[in-house]
Design an enzyme around this catalytic site. Structure first.
Site, PDB file in Angstrom:
ATOM      1  N   LYS A   1       0.188   4.234  -0.194  1.00  0.00           N
ATOM      2  CA  LYS A   1      -0.433   5.431   0.402  1.00  0.00           C
ATOM      3  C   LYS A   1      -0.184   6.636  -0.519  1.00  0.00           C
ATOM      4  CE  LYS A   1      -0.360   3.248   4.860  1.00  0.00           C
ATOM      5  NZ  LYS A   1      -0.329   3.352   6.316  1.00  0.00           N
TER       6      LYS A   1
ATOM      7  N   SER B   1       2.933  -1.909  10.157  1.00  0.00           N
ATOM      8  CA  SER B   1       4.386  -1.923  10.401  1.00  0.00           C
ATOM      9  C   SER B   1       5.062  -3.251  10.071  1.00  0.00           C
ATOM     10  CB  SER B   1       4.689  -1.512  11.849  1.00  0.00           C
ATOM     11  OG  SER B   1       4.260  -0.177  12.080  1.00  0.00           O
TER      12      SER B   1
ATOM     13  N   GLY C   1       2.032   2.373  10.896  1.00  0.00           N
ATOM     14  CA  GLY C   1       3.026   3.418  10.701  1.00  0.00           C
ATOM     15  C   GLY C   1       3.746   3.809  11.983  1.00  0.00           C
TER      16      GLY C   1
ATOM     17  N   HIS D   1      -9.718   1.696   4.712  1.00  0.00           N
ATOM     18  CA  HIS D   1      -8.452   1.836   5.457  1.00  0.00           C
ATOM     19  C   HIS D   1      -8.660   2.803   6.626  1.00  0.00           C
ATOM     20  CE1 HIS D   1      -4.325   2.790   6.485  1.00  0.00           C
ATOM     21  NE2 HIS D   1      -3.997   1.662   5.888  1.00  0.00           N
TER      22      HIS D   1
ATOM     23  N   GLU E   1      -6.975   5.096   7.761  1.00  0.00           N
ATOM     24  CA  GLU E   1      -6.676   6.508   7.475  1.00  0.00           C
ATOM     25  C   GLU E   1      -7.868   7.189   6.800  1.00  0.00           C
ATOM     26  OE1 GLU E   1      -2.951   5.731   5.517  1.00  0.00           O
ATOM     27  OE2 GLU E   1      -2.105   5.145   7.450  1.00  0.00           O
TER      28      GLU E   1
ATOM     29  N   GLU F   1      -5.966  -4.647  10.432  1.00  0.00           N
ATOM     30  CA  GLU F   1      -4.968  -3.614  10.681  1.00  0.00           C
ATOM     31  C   GLU F   1      -5.270  -2.897  11.993  1.00  0.00           C
ATOM     32  OE1 GLU F   1      -2.956  -2.583   6.641  1.00  0.00           O
ATOM     33  OE2 GLU F   1      -4.239  -0.967   7.333  1.00  0.00           O
TER      34      GLU F   1
ATOM     35  N   ASN G   1       0.872  -1.180   0.000  1.00  0.00           N
ATOM     36  CA  ASN G   1       0.000   0.000   0.000  1.00  0.00           C
ATOM     37  C   ASN G   1       0.911   1.232   0.000  1.00  0.00           C
ATOM     38  OD1 ASN G   1      -1.769   2.078   0.545  1.00  0.00           O
ATOM     39  ND2 ASN G   1      -2.328   1.363   2.599  1.00  0.00           N
TER      40      ASN G   1
HETATM   41  C1  G2H Z   1      -1.059  -0.090   7.594  1.00  0.00           C
HETATM   42  C2  G2H Z   1       0.067  -0.430   6.699  1.00  0.00           C
HETATM   43  C3  G2H Z   1      -0.398  -0.679   5.287  1.00  0.00           C
HETATM   44  P1  G2H Z   1       2.401   0.484   7.559  1.00  0.00           P
HETATM   45  O1  G2H Z   1      -1.711   1.101   7.172  1.00  0.00           O
HETATM   46  O2  G2H Z   1      -1.745  -0.471   5.012  1.00  0.00           O
HETATM   47  O3  G2H Z   1       1.017   0.616   6.720  1.00  0.00           O
HETATM   48  O4  G2H Z   1       3.023  -0.815   7.109  1.00  0.00           O
HETATM   49  O5  G2H Z   1       3.229   1.676   7.142  1.00  0.00           O
HETATM   50  O6  G2H Z   1       2.063   0.457   8.999  1.00  0.00           O
END
Ligand code: G2H
Length: 256
Positions: A12, A218, A178, A100, A102, A172, A10
């Protein structure tokens, strides 16, 4: 049941349409044919990158899958700023991330909107990667499983089994996104297992056995194998680490 693991990056709001070409080429160059036999690899990119990625994937016959990070609940018309299912389908997007955290946090997406977006994706042959998961306060209160399952119920309300059988669910936990604080494999398994059990209640065990449940938050190459060892974790949604091609390829090769 054999579920093909899915490693989905992803991006983003990162990488413009030129950087997307470079990054996708780097990935394609680093991934060997045999990598795709054991794992499905996808990139979930900004709308402005979709055409770049499509051209590379189609032109070079890459096995990489790609998709968007959102989809409009409407199919067309006076909805300024939105991108519709038919537009995404024409770009051959395989997936759309929906719900998501976010988007729930910063763009006011609630259960009703998420549910409408899931249905919009299915109307156009796009597979939703449905994101659910609890914030820190809920985790602290110990009600994370109920919270996450309520999000699952809401998102799939009125979705028939013929559609739901292809859904990808991404657990998630918001506190792990993040933040560098990855959930333990046991934390991930607890909720991913509960998600599959709920899918079995909603649609029967056979369908639940086919659905891929991912963990996201993460994930790095150092944590991927431990998470993947859990029976109900079928892959990962990878944010930050997917922007580093070498690191992402290491995650795809978590078995090595
Ligand atoms: C969670 C994830 C991927 P990250 O949002 O959707 O992001 O790996 O940066 O935590």
């Amino acid at each position: 049941t054999e579920r093909l693991p899915l490693m989905a990056g992803n991006w983003k709001m990162n990488l413009d349409h030129l950087e997307a070409i470079q990054h996708t080429q780097k990935l394609a160059f680093s991934l060997a044919d045999k990598d795709y036999e054991a794992v499905e690899v996808a990139v979930l990119v900004p709308f402005t990158d979709l055409r770049s990625v499509q051209t590379l994937v189609d032109g070079d016959k890459l096995k990489l899958k790609y998709g968007s990070q959102d989809i409009s609940r409407h199919d067309g018309g006076a909805y300024t700023g939105e991108i519709s299912g038919p537009m995404l389908a024409k770009l051959k997007a395989a997936y759309a991330v929906i719900g998501h955290s976010e988007r729930r946090q910063y763009h006011g997406e609630n259960e009703e909107i998420v549910n409408a977006k899931v249905k919009a994706a299915y109307r156009h042959g796009i597979t939703p990667i449905l994101c659910i998961g609890e914030p820190l306060e809920v985790r602290k209160a110990g009600t994370h499983v109920a919270h996450t399952l309520a999000q699952l119920d809401g998102a799939l309300d009125g979705v028939p089994a013929s559609d739901a059988e292809s859904v990808v669910v991404a657990y998630e936990p918001v506190w792990a996104i993040g933040t560098g604080e990855v959930a333990t494999p046991e934390d991930a398994q607890e909720v991913c297992g509960a998600i599959r059990a709920r899918l079995a209640e909603l649609y029967g065990p056979e369908l639940a056995g086919k659905v891929r449940v991912l963990y996201g938050g993460s994930v790095k190459s150092s944590s991927a194998a431990g998470l993947m060892a859990k029976p109900d974790v079928d892959g990962a949604l990878i944010g930050g680490a997917s922007l580093d091609a070498e690191e992402f390829v290491k995650i795809v090769r978590y078995r090595e």
